[in-house]
Write a protein that holds these residues in place. Sequence first.
Motif, PDB file in Angstrom:
ATOM      1  N   ARG A  72       0.936  -1.469   0.292  1.00 46.88           N
ATOM      2  CA  ARG A  72      -0.198   0.321   0.262  1.00 46.88           C
ATOM      3  C   ARG A  72       1.058   1.142  -0.278  1.00 46.88           C
ATOM      4  O   ARG A  72       0.517   2.245  -0.520  1.00 46.88           O
ATOM      5  N   LYS A 252     -15.611   2.493  -6.697  1.00 40.99           N
ATOM      6  CA  LYS A 252     -14.408   1.428  -6.125  1.00 40.99           C
ATOM      7  C   LYS A 252     -12.550   2.234  -6.853  1.00 40.99           C
ATOM      8  O   LYS A 252     -12.100   2.943  -7.163  1.00 40.99           O
ATOM      9  N   GLY A 255     -13.025   6.016  -7.523  1.00 42.29           N
ATOM     10  CA  GLY A 255     -12.055   6.772  -6.662  1.00 42.29           C
ATOM     11  C   GLY A 255     -10.456   6.695  -6.590  1.00 42.29           C
ATOM     12  O   GLY A 255      -9.946   7.781  -6.725  1.00 42.29           O
ATOM     13  N   ARG A 256      -9.656   5.038  -7.340  1.00 47.63           N
ATOM     14  CA  ARG A 256      -8.993   5.477  -7.656  1.00 47.63           C
ATOM     15  C   ARG A 256      -8.558   6.044  -9.044  1.00 47.63           C
ATOM     16  O   ARG A 256      -7.381   6.687  -8.850  1.00 47.63           O
ATOM     17  N   ARG A 261     -12.988  10.393  -2.559  1.00 47.74           N
ATOM     18  CA  ARG A 261     -12.972   9.419  -1.497  1.00 47.74           C
ATOM     19  C   ARG A 261     -14.486   8.929  -1.431  1.00 47.74           C
ATOM     20  O   ARG A 261     -14.610   7.472  -1.168  1.00 47.74           O
ATOM     21  N   GLU A 283     -18.337   5.940   0.422  1.00 49.55           N
ATOM     22  CA  GLU A 283     -17.259   5.942   0.543  1.00 49.55           C
ATOM     23  C   GLU A 283     -16.606   4.916  -0.971  1.00 49.55           C
ATOM     24  O   GLU A 283     -16.612   3.346  -0.553  1.00 49.55           O
ATOM     25  N   GLY A 285     -13.231   4.079  -1.697  1.00 53.85           N
ATOM     26  CA  GLY A 285     -12.473   2.603  -1.836  1.00 53.85           C
ATOM     27  C   GLY A 285     -13.788   1.988  -0.383  1.00 53.85           C
ATOM     28  O   GLY A 285     -12.999   0.451  -0.860  1.00 53.85           O
TER      29      GLY A 285
END
Length: 590
Positions: A72, A252, A255-256, A261, A283, A285
């Motif tokens: 990460r 997701k 978001g990336r 967020r 949200e 993530g």
Amino acid sequence: MTAIRRLAAILAADVAGYSRLMGTDEEGTLERLKALRRELIDPRIADHHGRIVKTTGDGLLVEFASVVDAVRCAVAIQQDMAARNLGVAPAEGMAFRIGINLGDVIAEGDDLYGDGVNIAARLEALTEPGSVFVSHAVYEHVRDRLPFAFADLGEHQVKNIARPLHVYRVGPRVSGPHAGETQAVQSAPLPLPDKPSVAVLPFANMSSDPEQEFLADGIAEDVITALSRHPSLFVIARNSCFTYKGRAVDVKQIGRELGVRYVLEGSLRKSGSRIRVTAQLVEAGAGKHVWTERYDRDLADIFAIQDEISEAVAIAVAPAVADAEQRWAMRKPPGSLDAWAAYQRGLWHHSKLTADDNAIAQKFFQQAIDLDPDFAGGYRGLGWTLLVATANAFQRRDMTETLGAMEALARRAVLLDSGDAEAYVWLGTTLLALGDAHGALVETERALAMSPNLASAHGALSGVLIYSGRPKEGLAAFQRYFRLDPRDPGVAIYSQQVAAAHYFCREYGSAVEAAKRVIRFYPDYPSTYRWLAAALGQLDDTAEARKALEKAIAVAPASFDLYARGRVPWMRPEDHAHMLEGLRKAGWQD
């Protein structure tokens, strides 16, 4: 001192091309590396519970108790670096190579030894700049626990390691039919900003009436406008959000890709004279729903719906905003929904940046004005289409008339709606075109004071600074613009200014790289070829300079003559003379 053997995740990193960078600018490179360590690398390591074991000039060795934290951390660092390098020429950017291994290490004091360390170092040596390579042991431990894609690079024989290393590249997970779509200038996932961030997706039209498509788009656009006026929020601009229109994508992934967020998505369903709007905040993530609401209203209440959605989202993602004075200086709604729909159609065509679509957009914006003469958006839109048209075919005899029309439209938009930050952006852009750099700066900064997250305002500020003798500051403003709207279809208008900025700084190699990046995605936009030819001429690359010069003339001969045979108002005399110097070296003759 007793040596202790233990299992650890080891991250090894170094700067790609460090010797070359040092040879070019030793002091500057050292300062940049120190700043990166202080502002980016060390905080990321601390956030992920890592321990820096040692540093070796441009390299460092880090120990993690958790291999998940190690991966990460590495991905976050590379994402941060990708964002930091936006608008920077590849030859000047600093890129890290990171290798990660999981294995036995020997700890003696604060230092580490053993194959666990050696393999991480060998992986780092194999790694491509800007990438993360991991061993098979790391892959087996994290492949089902992290939302990343792993590319199998096969086995590699490396020095002082008996067995071949099985290597994997870590990257963002991309799927679906649009996975291969080109993204302007950058493609790496973006890091989360340091405050609540949100992307508002196009609202889905669930009605059988296709005309409601424009109404759904308009709701999403005005929600973005409202949210962007909150300094406490980081809001992605409309153009980037709307690249997801009509696509089934995972939040997701969004978001990336956009570095946010939270993702707001919604739908619109019409029945008779009533509509039902649903909205939900996710949200990204975790894929967890934070807030959801449904609104049933008469069509006459559509603007109240926009206000309610905007306020509810702001409270959900930034609770602190709820305790502060509500500053919703909402744009004056158009008096007619038909005019608004015409405006939405104009925006859609304008974003294509082709001559044909621009001409269609002009008609729709004029239609919006005819339907509602008090709607500021129609005047703004019409003005922008004139700007795009001038880039493709602009005669000197038309300049006074065209610039006069652009200024009149801009001032009309501001007069009609003093709360419309976009109107001040357009006025600032027009004043710059007229040669009033001071006035342009005042109006652009006024737009930013009203809407700190307005991408176009940062883009306009970039141009004002670049063409008023402050190109370095202009490049910084461009980076902010691009971070807020990384997928803006109109990025060519602002991106070609990056080439001009590097040229004005006499960074000709960087100007060439910047121009080529723009041309790769916008091959028909004419201004970029002129800067490419001038920069290549300054570098004495005669053959390539002549090719670029011929292309600049061929793509838009009238535009080229306008710039080359006389100084345009927005260019300083010294900058114009500097440009002509490069064009002459490229082979142009007065």
